[in-house]
Design a protein around this motif. Structure first.
Motif, short mmCIF file in Angstrom:
data_model
loop_
_atom_site.label_atom_id
_atom_site.label_comp_id
_atom_site.label_asym_id
_atom_site.label_seq_id
_atom_site.Cartn_x
_atom_site.Cartn_y
_atom_site.Cartn_z
N VAL A 1 70.64 15.59 95.97
CA VAL A 1 70.61 14.29 96.65
C VAL A 1 70.56 13.17 95.60
CG1 VAL A 1 69.30 12.78 98.18
CG2 VAL A 1 69.52 15.22 98.73
N TYR A 2 69.74 13.38 94.57
CA TYR A 2 69.60 12.34 93.55
C TYR A 2 70.92 12.07 92.82
CZ TYR A 2 68.19 9.65 89.52
OH TYR A 2 68.11 8.65 88.57
N GLN A 3 71.69 13.08 92.58
CA GLN A 3 72.97 12.90 91.90
C GLN A 3 73.86 11.93 92.68
OE1 GLN A 3 73.63 13.92 88.78
NE2 GLN A 3 71.50 14.66 88.88
N GLU A 4 73.76 11.98 93.99
CA GLU A 4 74.54 11.05 94.83
C GLU A 4 73.89 9.66 94.83
OE1 GLU A 4 77.40 11.73 96.41
OE2 GLU A 4 77.39 13.78 95.60
N VAL A 5 72.57 9.64 94.90
CA VAL A 5 71.84 8.37 95.00
C VAL A 5 71.99 7.53 93.73
CG1 VAL A 5 69.53 7.35 95.13
CG2 VAL A 5 70.17 9.19 96.70
N GLN A 6 71.89 8.16 92.57
CA GLN A 6 71.87 7.41 91.32
C GLN A 6 73.16 6.64 91.07
OE1 GLN A 6 71.74 9.68 87.71
NE2 GLN A 6 73.29 11.16 88.38
#
Length: 265
Positions: free
Chosen positions: A257-262
C-alpha cells in the motif's frame, strides 16, 4: 485716665498682630507648604507616567506575542480517509518517517486524549465514541487546530505540513472546517484508502488484542461501519466530484500500500 491715654490691652494686641517676625514665620511656612505640595504633585505625576509607560510596554509585548502566535504561513494539509481498519494511521506513520516535513495528526487520537484529560468535553467525547457516533465538529476542529499550532511552535516554524487521518467524516465536519480553517490551511488533496469491510474487521479485531481501545469490539465495529457508510462515504464522493480525491486500494500488505501512497507525495 484722660481721653489721650491708650488701653494697654489694645496696645499689646496691635503689636502682636503686626509683628514682623510673626509675619515672616507665616510667610515662610506658607512657602514651605506650597513647595511640599508642588513636589508631591510632581512625584505623583512621575509615578503615573512611569506606570503608563510600563503598561504601554506590556501591551506592546502582549500584542507582539499574540501577533507572532497567530501569524504563520498557511499550513498544507492532506486528509487521509478510509473506513475503520483501512490503515490510515499506519500509512501516516510511514509517511512521516520517510517523507521529510510531514507531521501526522489523528482526529481519533486527539479525541481519545482529550477524553482521558478529565476536561469538560471528556464525557461528551466518550459517549459519542462508545456509541460509534461522530463527535461534534467544532470540538474536533478545535483540537486539530490547537495541535497544528503546537507542532508549528515547537518546531520553531519548520513544521507546516500535516497529514490528518479520520477527518472529515461528515458534511458538518467539512462545513465547520471551512468556517474555522479556510484562512489557516490549504487542502492539497484527499487520500482515500479503499478497503473491504471484512478485511477491516479482521484488522480491528486483531488490533483489539493489544490496543486497549474500548471501540475495538465487534458490536462497536459494526456501528462504526454503519456510520462510515452513511456519513463518511458521501464525503469521499464529494471530494471525488471536486477532483481532489486520490484513491488507493488498501486490502494488501502495508508495504504494498505504501508503495502506491508515496507516489502522491
Amino acid at each position: 485716665m484722660g481721653g489721650g491715654s491708650e488701653c494697654s490691652h489694645c496696645n499689646t494686641s496691635m503689636k502682636l498682630a503686626f509683628c514682623p517676625f510673626s509675619a515672616f514665620l507665616f510667610a515662610s511656612s506658607a512657602v514651605a507648604y506650597t513647595l511640599y505640595l508642588l513636589r508631591k504633585e510632581e512625584k505623583t505625576s512621575k509615578q503615573l507616567q512611569d506606570k503608563n509607560n510600563n503598561n504601554s510596554q506590556n501591551m506592546g509585548t502582549a500584542s507582539s506575542t499574540t501577533s507572532n502566535h497567530h501569524h504563520h504561513p498557511k499550513f498544507q494539509v492532506v486528509f487521509i480517509l478510509g473506513g475503520p481498519g483501512s490503515g490510515k494511521g499506519t500509512q501516516c506513520t510511514l509517511l512521516t518517517q520517510r517523507q521529510k516535513g510531514w507531521s501526522h495528526l489523528s482526529a481519533g487520537d486527539l479525541l481519545r486524549a482529550e477524553r482521558q484529560s478529565g476536561s469538560d468535553l471528556a464525557e461528551i467525547i466518550n459517549q459519542k465514541i462508545s456509541a460509534g457516533q461522530i463527535v461534534p465538529s467544532n470540538i474536533t476542529v478545535t483540537l486539530l487546530k490547537n495541535a497544528m499550532e503546537k507542532i508549528y511552535n515547537e518546531s520553531q516554524g519548520t513544521s507546516t505540513k500535516f497529514l490528518i487521518d479520520g477527518f472529515p467524516r461528515s458534511e458538518e465536519n467539512c462545513r465547520v472546517w471551512d468556517e474555522m480553517m479556510a484562512s489557516v490551511c490549504e487542502l492539497k488533496f484527499v487520500l482515500f484508502l479503499d478497503c473491504p469491510e471484512d478485511v477491516m474487521t479482521g484488522r480491528l479485531l486483531e488490533r483489539a488484542k493489544t490496543s486497549g481501545r474500548n471501540d475495538d469490539n465487534l458490536d462497536t465495529i459494526r456501528k462504526r461501519f454503519k456510520t462510515y457508510r452513511d456519513e463518511s462515504m458521501p464525503i469521499v464522493e464529494m471530494y471525488e466530484k471536486k477532483d481532489m480525491l486520490k484513491k488507493i486500494i488498501a486490502d494488501c500488505s502495508v508495504e504494498d500500500v505504501y508503495q502506491e501512497v508515496q507516489c502522491l507525495f
